[in-house]
Design a protein around this motif. Structure first.
Motif, PDB file in Angstrom:
ATOM      1  N   ALA A  53      31.124  10.145 -18.210  1.00 29.52           N
ATOM      2  CA  ALA A  53      31.394  10.947 -16.906  1.00 29.52           C
ATOM      3  C   ALA A  53      31.725  12.478 -17.153  1.00 29.52           C
ATOM      4  N   THR A  54      31.099  13.519 -16.241  1.00 31.81           N
ATOM      5  CA  THR A  54      31.035  14.894 -16.623  1.00 31.81           C
ATOM      6  C   THR A  54      31.435  15.212 -15.250  1.00 31.81           C
ATOM      7  N   SER A  55      32.383  16.223 -15.445  1.00 30.24           N
ATOM      8  CA  SER A  55      32.532  16.995 -14.092  1.00 30.24           C
ATOM      9  C   SER A  55      31.863  18.550 -14.185  1.00 30.24           C
ATOM     10  N   VAL A  56      30.908  18.661 -13.249  1.00 26.71           N
ATOM     11  CA  VAL A  56      30.250  20.025 -13.268  1.00 26.71           C
ATOM     12  C   VAL A  56      30.140  20.413 -11.602  1.00 26.71           C
ATOM     13  N   HIS A  57      30.421  21.447 -11.574  1.00 30.15           N
ATOM     14  CA  HIS A  57      30.192  22.337 -10.071  1.00 30.15           C
ATOM     15  C   HIS A  57      31.034  21.295  -8.963  1.00 30.15           C
ATOM     16  N   GLN A  58      32.183  21.216  -9.446  1.00 35.42           N
ATOM     17  CA  GLN A  58      33.061  20.377  -8.698  1.00 35.42           C
ATOM     18  C   GLN A  58      32.635  18.932  -8.242  1.00 35.42           C
ATOM     19  N   MET A  59      31.826  18.286  -8.777  1.00 40.68           N
ATOM     20  CA  MET A  59      31.375  16.881  -8.853  1.00 40.68           C
ATOM     21  C   MET A  59      31.408  16.436 -10.083  1.00 40.68           C
ATOM     22  N   ARG A  60      31.666  14.973  -9.688  1.00 44.31           N
ATOM     23  CA  ARG A  60      31.565  14.231 -11.116  1.00 44.31           C
ATOM     24  C   ARG A  60      30.362  13.341 -11.046  1.00 44.31           C
ATOM     25  N   HIS A  61      29.761  13.376 -12.246  1.00 42.72           N
ATOM     26  CA  HIS A  61      28.391  12.697 -12.494  1.00 42.72           C
ATOM     27  C   HIS A  61      28.428  11.564 -13.463  1.00 42.72           C
ATOM     28  N   HIS A  62      28.023  10.461 -13.379  1.00 43.32           N
ATOM     29  CA  HIS A  62      27.644   9.421 -14.073  1.00 43.32           C
ATOM     30  C   HIS A  62      26.153   9.208 -14.534  1.00 43.32           C
ATOM     31  N   ILE A  77      23.183  19.599 -14.875  1.00 43.15           N
ATOM     32  CA  ILE A  77      24.496  19.055 -15.575  1.00 43.15           C
ATOM     33  C   ILE A  77      24.853  19.667 -16.864  1.00 43.15           C
ATOM     34  N   ARG A  78      23.967  19.460 -17.813  1.00 42.32           N
ATOM     35  CA  ARG A  78      24.066  20.155 -19.134  1.00 42.32           C
ATOM     36  C   ARG A  78      22.601  20.493 -19.824  1.00 42.32           C
TER      37      ARG A  78
END
Length: 97
Positions: free
Chosen positions: A32-41, A71-72
């Motif tokens: 799980a990655t946090s980018v732009h104040q959101m957590r992405h799965h 995201i990346r």
């Protein structure tokens, strides 16, 4: 995908050549990655093969880094830039799912 369209247009506008675009679809992220104040799965994966100048490559990377939907991203150089070695790389890489 609008991100792919924007990146492709940037390459073409700067006299680059798009060799291929592969849409891999949606997969779970390795972690799980946090980018732009959101957590992405999960994320939508794609690969774009293109030939362009160094300035165009930097512009594409900057555009992807600033897009809030991204995201990346990663860039990989294939070959040494000489036509003989690029012909050996082939039409694409066979990715396993």
């Amino acid at each position: 995908m609008l991100i792919v369209l924007a990146a492709g247009q940037l390459v073409l506008q700067n006299r680059g050549v798009i060799r291929g675009i592969s849409n891999w679809g949606v997969f779970a992220l390795p972690k799980a990655t946090s980018v732009h104040q959101m957590r992405h799965h999960h994320g939508h994966y794609f690969a774009m093969r293109y030939d362009a100048s160094i300035a165009t490559q930097l512009a594409v990377r900057n555009m992807l880094a600033l897009d809030p939907r991204m995201i990346r991203h990663a860039s990989v150089k294939l070959g040494d830039g000489k036509l003989e070695s690029l012909a050996r790389v082939g039409p694409g890489v066979a990715w396993k799912r």
